[in-house]
Design a protein around this motif. Structure first.
Motif, PDB file in Angstrom:
ATOM      1  N   ALA A   1     -53.994  84.328  23.525  1.00  0.00           N
ATOM      2  CA  ALA A   1     -53.397  84.015  24.822  1.00  0.00           C
ATOM      3  C   ALA A   1     -53.747  85.098  25.834  1.00  0.00           C
ATOM      4  N   VAL A   2     -54.221  84.661  26.998  1.00  0.00           N
ATOM      5  CA  VAL A   2     -54.415  85.545  28.149  1.00  0.00           C
ATOM      6  C   VAL A   2     -53.266  85.279  29.105  1.00  0.00           C
ATOM      7  N   ILE A   3     -52.531  86.320  29.454  1.00  0.00           N
ATOM      8  CA  ILE A   3     -51.367  86.181  30.319  1.00  0.00           C
ATOM      9  C   ILE A   3     -51.614  86.929  31.621  1.00  0.00           C
ATOM     10  N   GLY A   4     -51.612  86.206  32.734  1.00  0.00           N
ATOM     11  CA  GLY A   4     -51.723  86.830  34.049  1.00  0.00           C
ATOM     12  C   GLY A   4     -50.366  87.355  34.464  1.00  0.00           C
ATOM     13  N   THR A   5     -50.267  88.633  34.705  1.00  0.00           N
ATOM     14  CA  THR A   5     -48.955  89.247  34.939  1.00  0.00           C
ATOM     15  C   THR A   5     -48.387  88.962  36.324  1.00  0.00           C
ATOM     16  N   THR A   6     -49.187  88.345  37.216  1.00  0.00           N
ATOM     17  CA  THR A   6     -48.664  87.963  38.529  1.00  0.00           C
ATOM     18  C   THR A   6     -48.762  86.447  38.726  1.00  0.00           C
ATOM     19  N   ASP A   7     -48.695  85.706  37.643  1.00  0.00           N
ATOM     20  CA  ASP A   7     -48.754  84.245  37.696  1.00  0.00           C
ATOM     21  C   ASP A   7     -47.499  83.715  38.392  1.00  0.00           C
ATOM     22  N   HIS A   8     -47.693  82.860  39.413  1.00  0.00           N
ATOM     23  CA  HIS A   8     -46.557  82.281  40.127  1.00  0.00           C
ATOM     24  C   HIS A   8     -46.261  80.849  39.693  1.00  0.00           C
ATOM     25  N   VAL A   9     -47.111  80.282  38.852  1.00  0.00           N
ATOM     26  CA  VAL A   9     -46.893  78.906  38.380  1.00  0.00           C
ATOM     27  C   VAL A   9     -46.101  78.909  37.071  1.00  0.00           C
ATOM     28  N   ILE A  10     -46.623  79.596  36.060  1.00  0.00           N
ATOM     29  CA  ILE A  10     -45.903  79.752  34.790  1.00  0.00           C
ATOM     30  C   ILE A  10     -45.450  81.208  34.715  1.00  0.00           C
ATOM     31  N   PRO A  11     -44.175  81.471  34.835  1.00  0.00           N
ATOM     32  CA  PRO A  11     -43.711  82.860  34.840  1.00  0.00           C
ATOM     33  C   PRO A  11     -44.260  83.647  33.647  1.00  0.00           C
ATOM     34  N   PRO A  12     -44.757  84.859  33.877  1.00  0.00           N
ATOM     35  CA  PRO A  12     -45.313  85.657  32.771  1.00  0.00           C
ATOM     36  C   PRO A  12     -44.345  85.822  31.591  1.00  0.00           C
ATOM     37  N   ALA A  13     -43.047  85.956  31.892  1.00  0.00           N
ATOM     38  CA  ALA A  13     -42.081  86.095  30.797  1.00  0.00           C
ATOM     39  C   ALA A  13     -42.062  84.856  29.915  1.00  0.00           C
ATOM     40  N   GLU A  14     -42.227  83.689  30.532  1.00  0.00           N
ATOM     41  CA  GLU A  14     -42.270  82.455  29.747  1.00  0.00           C
ATOM     42  C   GLU A  14     -43.562  82.379  28.936  1.00  0.00           C
ATOM     43  N   GLN A  15     -44.661  82.825  29.522  1.00  0.00           N
ATOM     44  CA  GLN A  15     -45.929  82.847  28.780  1.00  0.00           C
ATOM     45  C   GLN A  15     -45.830  83.758  27.560  1.00  0.00           C
ATOM     46  N   ARG A  16     -45.208  84.922  27.746  1.00  0.00           N
ATOM     47  CA  ARG A  16     -45.058  85.851  26.618  1.00  0.00           C
ATOM     48  C   ARG A  16     -44.218  85.224  25.510  1.00  0.00           C
TER      49      ARG A  16
ATOM     50  N   HIS B   1     -52.628  86.192  19.545  1.00  0.00           N
ATOM     51  CA  HIS B   1     -53.131  87.510  19.915  1.00  0.00           C
ATOM     52  C   HIS B   1     -53.093  87.577  21.446  1.00  0.00           C
ATOM     53  N   VAL B   2     -52.314  88.477  21.990  1.00  0.00           N
ATOM     54  CA  VAL B   2     -52.025  88.468  23.426  1.00  0.00           C
ATOM     55  C   VAL B   2     -52.826  89.532  24.170  1.00  0.00           C
ATOM     56  N   THR B   3     -53.394  89.127  25.294  1.00  0.00           N
ATOM     57  CA  THR B   3     -54.036  90.044  26.233  1.00  0.00           C
ATOM     58  C   THR B   3     -53.416  89.819  27.608  1.00  0.00           C
ATOM     59  N   GLU B   4     -52.850  90.864  28.183  1.00  0.00           N
ATOM     60  CA  GLU B   4     -52.286  90.756  29.528  1.00  0.00           C
ATOM     61  C   GLU B   4     -53.280  91.315  30.537  1.00  0.00           C
ATOM     62  N   VAL B   5     -53.348  90.667  31.699  1.00  0.00           N
ATOM     63  CA  VAL B   5     -54.303  91.053  32.722  1.00  0.00           C
ATOM     64  C   VAL B   5     -53.624  90.949  34.083  1.00  0.00           C
ATOM     65  N   PRO B   6     -53.838  91.923  34.976  1.00  0.00           N
ATOM     66  CA  PRO B   6     -53.252  91.834  36.315  1.00  0.00           C
ATOM     67  C   PRO B   6     -53.951  90.743  37.120  1.00  0.00           C
ATOM     68  N   ALA B   7     -53.446  89.544  37.023  1.00  0.00           N
ATOM     69  CA  ALA B   7     -54.061  88.391  37.689  1.00  0.00           C
ATOM     70  C   ALA B   7     -53.002  87.332  37.912  1.00  0.00           C
ATOM     71  N   GLY B   8     -53.287  86.436  38.867  1.00  0.00           N
ATOM     72  CA  GLY B   8     -52.420  85.299  39.099  1.00  0.00           C
ATOM     73  C   GLY B   8     -52.729  84.175  38.137  1.00  0.00           C
ATOM     74  N   HIS B   9     -52.362  82.960  38.549  1.00  0.00           N
ATOM     75  CA  HIS B   9     -52.511  81.806  37.667  1.00  0.00           C
ATOM     76  C   HIS B   9     -53.972  81.505  37.342  1.00  0.00           C
ATOM     77  N   LEU B  10     -54.886  81.864  38.233  1.00  0.00           N
ATOM     78  CA  LEU B  10     -56.305  81.545  38.037  1.00  0.00           C
ATOM     79  C   LEU B  10     -57.082  82.744  37.519  1.00  0.00           C
ATOM     80  N   SER B  11     -56.640  83.304  36.399  1.00  0.00           N
ATOM     81  CA  SER B  11     -57.365  84.440  35.825  1.00  0.00           C
ATOM     82  C   SER B  11     -58.775  84.048  35.401  1.00  0.00           C
TER      83      SER B  11
END
Length: 292
Positions: free
Chosen positions: A238-253, A262-272
């Motif tokens: 899973a790639v999680i954009g930490t500034t996603d405004h569509v699916i909250p990052p906490a919900e993605q986590r 296997h999680v990778t977080e990236v400073p990006a919005g919904h369109l990482s």
């Protein structure tokens, strides 16, 4: 009485024997060389890269994967980014399942946003899918819906009253009362507009192109429950954009942890996949390299 055949001359008999011996040697040599060739072919098959299938989500199309596709192709992968019908979870999953089944060899399915719903369901029945990658995506459990996941935690920009952020258009042949939903470009009240909600972090000019070419999402798809999830039996990333405004990052986590991804977080919005294609590509390759 017919005369008996005359015996062959010594010279002819010797020639025949020599020819037979040569044939036997050639045949033996052919048998010896065939085994290594077969082994080499088997080794090549074992080392073949899996095929990558990229699945876009709502309000996007296959071109949203272009930067990732180019990088994967450069790395030697066969890549497909087929259109996602966006008609409903089960129908879209069946379409993807059929597409994956047409591909020889192992497949890695990658879903962005609503594409995560689709790959979760399609991979449950497509026997050649060996890994799942979720990019800013829904990772549903059985019975969950897009609308339910959006509302599980605060922070989603697509939970407001529909007419404030959506253009709703009837489509021929759809279920009674169903409509296609397009994201509005302009901000409206708490809705930050297409760029602020869906494409935050994307340059304004590119965001306008994405808005103009968006594919609509049938509203009924948002309330259709997901089936038995493939992530319970397949390895997931899973790639999680930490500034996603569509699916909250906490919900993605939360969804990723539940799926043991296997999680990778990236400073990006919904369109990482658009703004951080290097990271998304790297995670896909990590998943692909585990497939043998």
């Amino acid at each position: 009485m017919r005369p008996l055949p005359r015996p062959r001359s010594t010279r002819a008999l010797a020639a025949a024997c020599a020819l037979a011996a040569a044939t036997a040697v050639f045949a033996a040599g052919s048998q010896v060389t065939a085994a290594p060739a077969t082994a080499a072919a088997a080794e090549t098959n074992r080392g073949a890269k899996p095929t990558i299938v990229l699945v876009h989500g709502a309000w996007a199309d296959a071109s949203s994967w272009n930067a990732v596709t180019a990088r994967l192709q450069h790395a030697g992968y066969t890549v497909y980014a087929p259109p996602n019908p966006l008609r409903g979870v089960s129908q879209d999953a069946r379409t993807l399942e059929s597409f994956a089944a047409s591909i020889p060899g192992p497949v890695v399915l990658v879903g962005h946003s609503y594409g995560g719903m689709v790959i979760t369901n399609a991979a449950a029945k497509a026997g050649n899918v060996k890994a799942l990658v979720y990019d800013n995506a829904y990772i549903p459990d059985e019975g969950e819906t897009v609308f339910q996941i959006n509302a599980a935690l605060p922070g989603s920009c697509v939970t407001a009253e529909p007419t404030t952020f959506l253009n709703l258009v009837p489509y021929p042949g759809g279920p009674s009362g169903d409509v296609d939903a397009y994201l509005k470009w302009a901000p409206n009240g708490t809705y930050e507009g297409f760029r602020g909600c869906f494409a935050n972090g994307v340059p304004a000019g590119q965001a306008r192109l994405l808005a103009a070419g968006q594919r609509p999402f049938a509203v009924s798809a948002g309330s259709e429950p997901s089936g038995a999830p493939a992530w319970k039996s397949l390895p997931s990333w899973a790639v999680i954009g930490t500034t996603d405004h569509v699916i909250p990052p906490a919900e993605q986590r939360s969804m990723a942890q539940r799926a043991h991804a296997h999680v990778t977080e990236v400073p990006a919005g919904h369109l990482s996949l658009v703004t951080r294609p290097d990271v998304v590509t790297r995670v896909i390759v990590e998943a692909a390299e585990t497939v043998r």
